[in-house]
Motif scaffolding. Structure first.
Motif, short mmCIF file in Angstrom:
data_model
loop_
_atom_site.label_atom_id
_atom_site.label_comp_id
_atom_site.label_asym_id
_atom_site.label_seq_id
_atom_site.Cartn_x
_atom_site.Cartn_y
_atom_site.Cartn_z
N UNK A 204 0.87 -1.18 0.00
CA UNK A 204 0.00 0.00 0.00
C UNK A 204 0.91 1.23 0.00
N UNK A 205 1.36 1.64 -1.21
CA UNK A 205 2.25 2.80 -1.26
C UNK A 205 1.50 4.09 -0.96
N UNK A 206 2.23 5.15 -0.63
CA UNK A 206 1.56 6.41 -0.26
C UNK A 206 0.53 6.87 -1.30
N UNK A 207 0.82 6.67 -2.58
CA UNK A 207 -0.10 7.09 -3.66
C UNK A 207 -1.47 6.44 -3.48
N UNK A 208 -1.45 5.15 -3.15
CA UNK A 208 -2.70 4.42 -2.98
C UNK A 208 -3.46 4.93 -1.75
#
Ligand code: UT7
Length: 334
Positions: A204-208
């Motif tokens: 769950x990268x920051x963008x998501x």
């Protein structure tokens, strides 16, 4: 084989004192519960805009440690930086510290072992000195945890515990009888999620997180299965301490000062009782700083030294347990 000794200690904590009463304004908690269950009376938290970050606080603690060691940044061969709350997702805070003080282009290694971070960092630095590769290493633990805490009642089981702060020590090639006698390190990854902050991460990268923002998703806050962690802590702390003592043919009675990771005063008291140690043999300052994770041992060691509780030749034992799970001990002839 060379030996290493601690030649300088320093600490820095933010000015802002956060009392238990202040926390009860944000969540359903109270001073009595926090004191009885954790021993914590207050903690230090950064204030937005006060210039404090994990690396800048580390720099302040490091300056003091260097001065006390009689060294300058130019004398340091390596930085080992323990934190669970780095300034950035990447790069690590070690390189930021390298840039903040007048170091040469020395290696900067980040250690990600949370509450055991400093025990791992000290053990790592010790190896580089023992092999003869380096002479002076700056070992740092620094944390800015407060901005990432869930201050609603949902997060009260974990958020009342944590504090911000930094501690540092200089580890140098020993010229006398002082030495790190042993390091013992362990991990048990099957319990990784029991004390964790899962997001952001590669899944769950920051963008998501931004795109799928859900105010009811608390997976981006720290989580702790408190009772479960507590039960393991009271077993692993004494185990790691005894492992270190046994390896050196020592007993708890030989310890001049035990400096446990400041996780919970009840845990430290349990460990003290289990090992049959006297009050003056154990360092507790969680009452004033809360649990500062990787910074707690160097902060406690610095305070103990400033208070005259650590003298040349003393047997000092550090031990930690926490997220990972990871745990370990360092046995030190100061
Ligand atoms: O540093 C790394 C390692 N960390 C540790 O070793 C920490 C280990 N764990 C602990 O220190 C303790 O488990 C805590 C301090 C986190 C919690 O203490 P506890 O005695 O284990 O409390 P609990 O989680 O069993 O909760 C007891 C009660 C619950 O209410 P009910 O279900 O009995 O009605 C909680 O909801 O206390 C409640 N509670 C609180 N009440 C007021 C939990 N947190 C709070 C709070 N204020 N902050």
């Amino acid at each position: 084989m060379y030996k290493s000794e601690i030649t300088g200690l320093g600490m820095y904590v933010p000015e802002r004192i956060v009392t238990n009463d202040e926390l009860s304004q944000y969540m359903d908690t109270n001073d009595q519960w926090i004191r009885e269950r954790t021993g914590i009376e207050q903690r230090r938290w950064v204030t937005p805009g006060d210039g404090n970050s994990t690396s800048t606080m580390a720099a302040k603690a490091s300056k003091i440690a260097l001065e006390r060691a009689g060294l300058t940044p130019k004398d340091i061969d390596m930085i080992v930086f323990a934190t669970l709350s780095p300034d950035y997702y990447f790069p690590g805070s070690g390189v930021l510290l390298q840039d903040l003080l007048d170091f040469d282009n020395i290696p900067a290694l980040d250690v990600r072992n949370q509450c055991s971070g400093f025990v791992y960092a000290l053990a790592t630095a010790d190896q580089f000195i023992k092999t003869g590769m380096y002479k002076n290493i700056l070992v740092v633990g620094s944390e800015v945890q407060s901005p990432g805490l869930d201050l609603s009642t949902r997060g009260r089981g974990i958020s009342v515990i944590f504090g911000d702060g930094a501690g540092a020590l200089v580890l140098s090639r020993s010229k006398g009888d002082s030495e790190i006698l042993s390091n013992h390190l362990h991990s048990q990854g099957k319990y990784a999620k029991e004390l964790s902050n899962l997001h952001p991460g590669c899944n769950v990268p920051p963008k998501k997180l931004v795109e799928d923002w859900d105010p009811n998703d608390f997976s981006y806050y720290p989580y702790m299965n408190g009772n479960f962690v507590f039960k393991h802590a009271v077993t692993r702390f004494p185990e790691a301490i005894m492992e270190g003592l046994n390896a050196n043919n020592l007993t708890p009675a030989d310890i001049d000062l035990l400096i446990p990771h400041q996780a919970n005063l009840r845990i430290s008291q349990f460990v003290q009782k289990k090992l049959g140690m006297k009050d003056e043999q154990i360092m507790n300052n969680i009452q004033r700083y809360g649990n500062t994770t990787a910074a707690s041992i160097p902060i406690a060691m610095t305070e103990a030294w400033e208070q005259g509780r650590i003298k040349k030749g003393d047997l000092i034992v550090t031990s930690a347990f926490g997220s990972g799970f990871t745990w370990g001990s360092n046995i030190i002839r100061f």
